[in-house]
Design a protein around this motif. Structure first.
Motif, PDB file in Angstrom:
ATOM      1  N   THR A 142       0.843  -1.196   0.000  1.00 60.98           N
ATOM      2  CA  THR A 142       0.000   0.000   0.000  1.00 60.98           C
ATOM      3  C   THR A 142       0.882   1.251   0.000  1.00 60.98           C
ATOM      4  O   THR A 142       2.025   1.207   0.450  1.00 60.98           O
ATOM      5  CB  THR A 142      -0.902   0.021   1.249  1.00 60.98           C
ATOM      6  N   PRO A 143       0.368   2.362  -0.524  1.00 59.25           N
ATOM      7  CA  PRO A 143       1.171   3.598  -0.530  1.00 59.25           C
ATOM      8  C   PRO A 143       1.567   4.029   0.879  1.00 59.25           C
ATOM      9  O   PRO A 143       2.673   4.502   1.106  1.00 59.25           O
ATOM     10  CB  PRO A 143       0.237   4.628  -1.188  1.00 59.25           C
ATOM     11  N   GLU A 144       0.626   3.886   1.837  1.00 61.77           N
ATOM     12  CA  GLU A 144       0.929   4.264   3.210  1.00 61.77           C
ATOM     13  C   GLU A 144       1.711   3.153   3.900  1.00 61.77           C
ATOM     14  O   GLU A 144       1.680   1.989   3.487  1.00 61.77           O
ATOM     15  CB  GLU A 144      -0.361   4.535   3.991  1.00 61.77           C
ATOM     16  N   LEU A 145       2.418   3.532   4.926  1.00 61.76           N
ATOM     17  CA  LEU A 145       3.151   2.538   5.712  1.00 61.76           C
ATOM     18  C   LEU A 145       2.157   1.754   6.559  1.00 61.76           C
ATOM     19  O   LEU A 145       1.521   2.293   7.456  1.00 61.76           O
ATOM     20  CB  LEU A 145       4.182   3.231   6.603  1.00 61.76           C
ATOM     21  N   PHE A 311       4.968   5.889  15.795  1.00 62.48           N
ATOM     22  CA  PHE A 311       5.800   5.803  14.596  1.00 62.48           C
ATOM     23  C   PHE A 311       4.936   5.606  13.354  1.00 62.48           C
ATOM     24  O   PHE A 311       5.256   6.129  12.279  1.00 62.48           O
ATOM     25  CB  PHE A 311       6.807   4.660  14.720  1.00 62.48           C
ATOM     26  N   ARG A 312       3.849   4.844  13.502  1.00 61.66           N
ATOM     27  CA  ARG A 312       2.951   4.670  12.356  1.00 61.66           C
ATOM     28  C   ARG A 312       2.228   5.969  12.052  1.00 61.66           C
ATOM     29  O   ARG A 312       2.037   6.341  10.878  1.00 61.66           O
ATOM     30  CB  ARG A 312       1.942   3.561  12.653  1.00 61.66           C
ATOM     31  N   LEU A 313       1.805   6.679  13.089  1.00 59.40           N
ATOM     32  CA  LEU A 313       1.126   7.954  12.890  1.00 59.40           C
ATOM     33  C   LEU A 313       2.044   8.958  12.178  1.00 59.40           C
ATOM     34  O   LEU A 313       1.608   9.710  11.302  1.00 59.40           O
ATOM     35  CB  LEU A 313       0.679   8.519  14.238  1.00 59.40           C
ATOM     36  N   ALA A 314       3.323   8.915  12.556  1.00 58.81           N
ATOM     37  CA  ALA A 314       4.290   9.821  11.928  1.00 58.81           C
ATOM     38  C   ALA A 314       4.789   9.292  10.587  1.00 58.81           C
ATOM     39  O   ALA A 314       5.513  10.007   9.879  1.00 58.81           O
ATOM     40  CB  ALA A 314       5.471  10.044  12.867  1.00 58.81           C
ATOM     41  N   GLN A 315       4.432   8.047  10.228  1.00 62.28           N
ATOM     42  CA  GLN A 315       4.853   7.410   8.976  1.00 62.28           C
ATOM     43  C   GLN A 315       6.377   7.412   8.824  1.00 62.28           C
ATOM     44  O   GLN A 315       6.937   7.792   7.790  1.00 62.28           O
ATOM     45  CB  GLN A 315       4.199   8.106   7.781  1.00 62.28           C
ATOM     46  N   TYR A 318      11.692   3.728   8.865  1.00 56.63           N
ATOM     47  CA  TYR A 318      12.907   3.134   9.425  1.00 56.63           C
ATOM     48  C   TYR A 318      12.795   2.885  10.922  1.00 56.63           C
ATOM     49  O   TYR A 318      13.628   2.184  11.513  1.00 56.63           O
ATOM     50  CB  TYR A 318      14.124   4.011   9.116  1.00 56.63           C
ATOM     51  N   LEU A 319      11.767   3.453  11.574  1.00 58.31           N
ATOM     52  CA  LEU A 319      11.511   3.171  12.984  1.00 58.31           C
ATOM     53  C   LEU A 319      10.319   2.229  13.157  1.00 58.31           C
ATOM     54  O   LEU A 319      10.340   1.345  14.018  1.00 58.31           O
ATOM     55  CB  LEU A 319      11.261   4.470  13.753  1.00 58.31           C
TER      56      LEU A 319
END
Length: 381
Positions: A142-145, A311-315, A318-319
């Motif tokens: 998907t485009p988003e992480l 970290f997902r919210l910030a996309q 690498y974290l």
């Protein structure tokens, strides 16, 4: 009276001392420990009897003794012991050895209790998850992480349900072995489960320990937070596998909100328990690898889960992906080794309390006062 032949198990004595009961031999049976204990009943006091049995190496008698589980390790006996025999540490060591003794399969109990095996314990879930990354087919990225870009959600849920089932079977076999060792009537034990369960969820026995209040609230928060998080996780897993839910859930989802509340509750309780162990000299000295393994793993699971959401919210790829992998490794380890870690206290203590008739301790008619205990310590010092 029939004579009884006592055959000490020297290797068991060494195991007790290695598991945290190193000062066992200092006990000279003054009974201060039983007198100062708020939970020890008059008709079956502990831990004095368990101390002498451990000195004699009476393994079979001790490992099926419910009294080792009725102790909540408040530390009063250790603090007041005039010889520094640390009875609370001995009781904790006996519980650890009981978990290892009844474990199924047996080698898992020995593996989890061995500090040298710690790398192996975490290597197993690492290899399983790496195999999933390399060989389990994934859908289009998907485009988003999203977590699904690393692991297929359905495959992860299936893995966790499988591991949970294996842990449940191991718990069941261990408890059945313990029941056989108790030689108790199972219907009688079942009748005691409702009041025992009510006592456990309210932590009523902890409330009776005058020296245990900080630990009581830490345990209380961890228990309820874990039960809530386990319920939410199971609901989400079933919903995802049935196609009724899609993860990650939106931020406003009631299930996600409840999961975060439960995580915060666990983290608060874990911090309280860690603070008690570190700041209290007696508890710090008594803490062993076995004590820290479960608490450290559980705290790490919750902490990485909270970090993961940010970290997902910030996309931040690498974290997010490395922390997600670590989170899954820790969660798998927590579930897989639950029957052999301190988590097993919940199962064995419940059975032990239900097997004790009457299970609720009787109030002492006469108790050694705090000043009297101090005088006893001063006299023998």
């Amino acid at each position: 009276m029939n004579a009884q032949l006592i055959q000490p198990d020297v290797s068991f004595i060494r195991e007790v001392r290695a598991a945290g009961g190193g000062d066992l031999k200092k006990c000279f049976q003054c009974a201060t420990c039983s007198v100062v204990c708020d939970l020890s009943p008059d008709d079956a006091p502990f831990p004095r009897k368990q101390m002498i049995a451990a000195q004699w190496g009476l393994k079979d008698q001790l490992l099926c003794d419910p009294a080792i589980w009725l102790c909540h390790n408040c530390g009063s006996c250790t603090t007041q012991c005039p010889r520094g025999a640390r009875p609370g540490d001995v009781m904790a060591a006996l519980r650890q050895l009981a978990i290892r003794h009844f474990a199924f399969p047996g080698f898992m109990g020995r593996l989890v209790a061995n500090p040298k095996a710690l790398p192996v314990l975490f290597l197993v879930p690492v290899l399983v998850l790496l195999a999933m990354v390399l060989w389990v087919p994934k859908g289009p990225a998907t485009p988003e992480l999203e977590f699904a870009n690393l692991f297929p959600v359905v495959a992860v849920e299936a893995l966790f349900f499988t591991v949970s089932t294996l842990a449940a079977v191991a718990f069941l076999v261990g408890v059945i072995r313990y029941l056989k060792a108790l030689r108790m009537c199972c219907p009688g034990i079942l009748l005691n489960f409702p009041p025992v369960s009510a006592e456990i969820v309210t932590h009523e026995r902890f409330a009776q320990c005058s020296a245990n209040q900080g630990v009581r609230w830490g345990h209380f928060l961890v228990l309820w937070g874990f039960l809530g998080l386990a319920s939410v996780g199971t609901t989400i897993g079933i919903g995802t596998m049935a196609g009724l839910l899609r993860t990650p859930l939106p931020w406003g989802s009631p299930l996600k909100i409840l999961a975060n509340v439960c995580a915060a509750v666990i983290l608060t309780g874990a911090v309280i328990l860690m603070k008690e162990r570190i700041s209290n000299h007696s508890r710090r000295a008594a803490s062993t690898y076995f004590d820290w393994l479960f608490l450290g793993t559980l705290t790490s699971v919750v902490f990485t889960g909270i970090l993961l959401q940010f970290f997902r919210l910030a996309q931040v790829a690498y974290l997010m992906y490395p922390v997600y992998f670590v989170h899954l490794v820790l969660t798998l380890a927590l579930l897989l080794y639950a029957p052999y870690s301190k988590f097993a206290h919940m199962a064995y203590r419940t059975v032990a309390m239900a097997s004790t008739e009457p299970w609720r301790p009787k109030r002492k008619t006469r108790r050694l006062s705090e000043q009297g205990a101090k005088n006893c310590v001063d006299f023998y010092s």
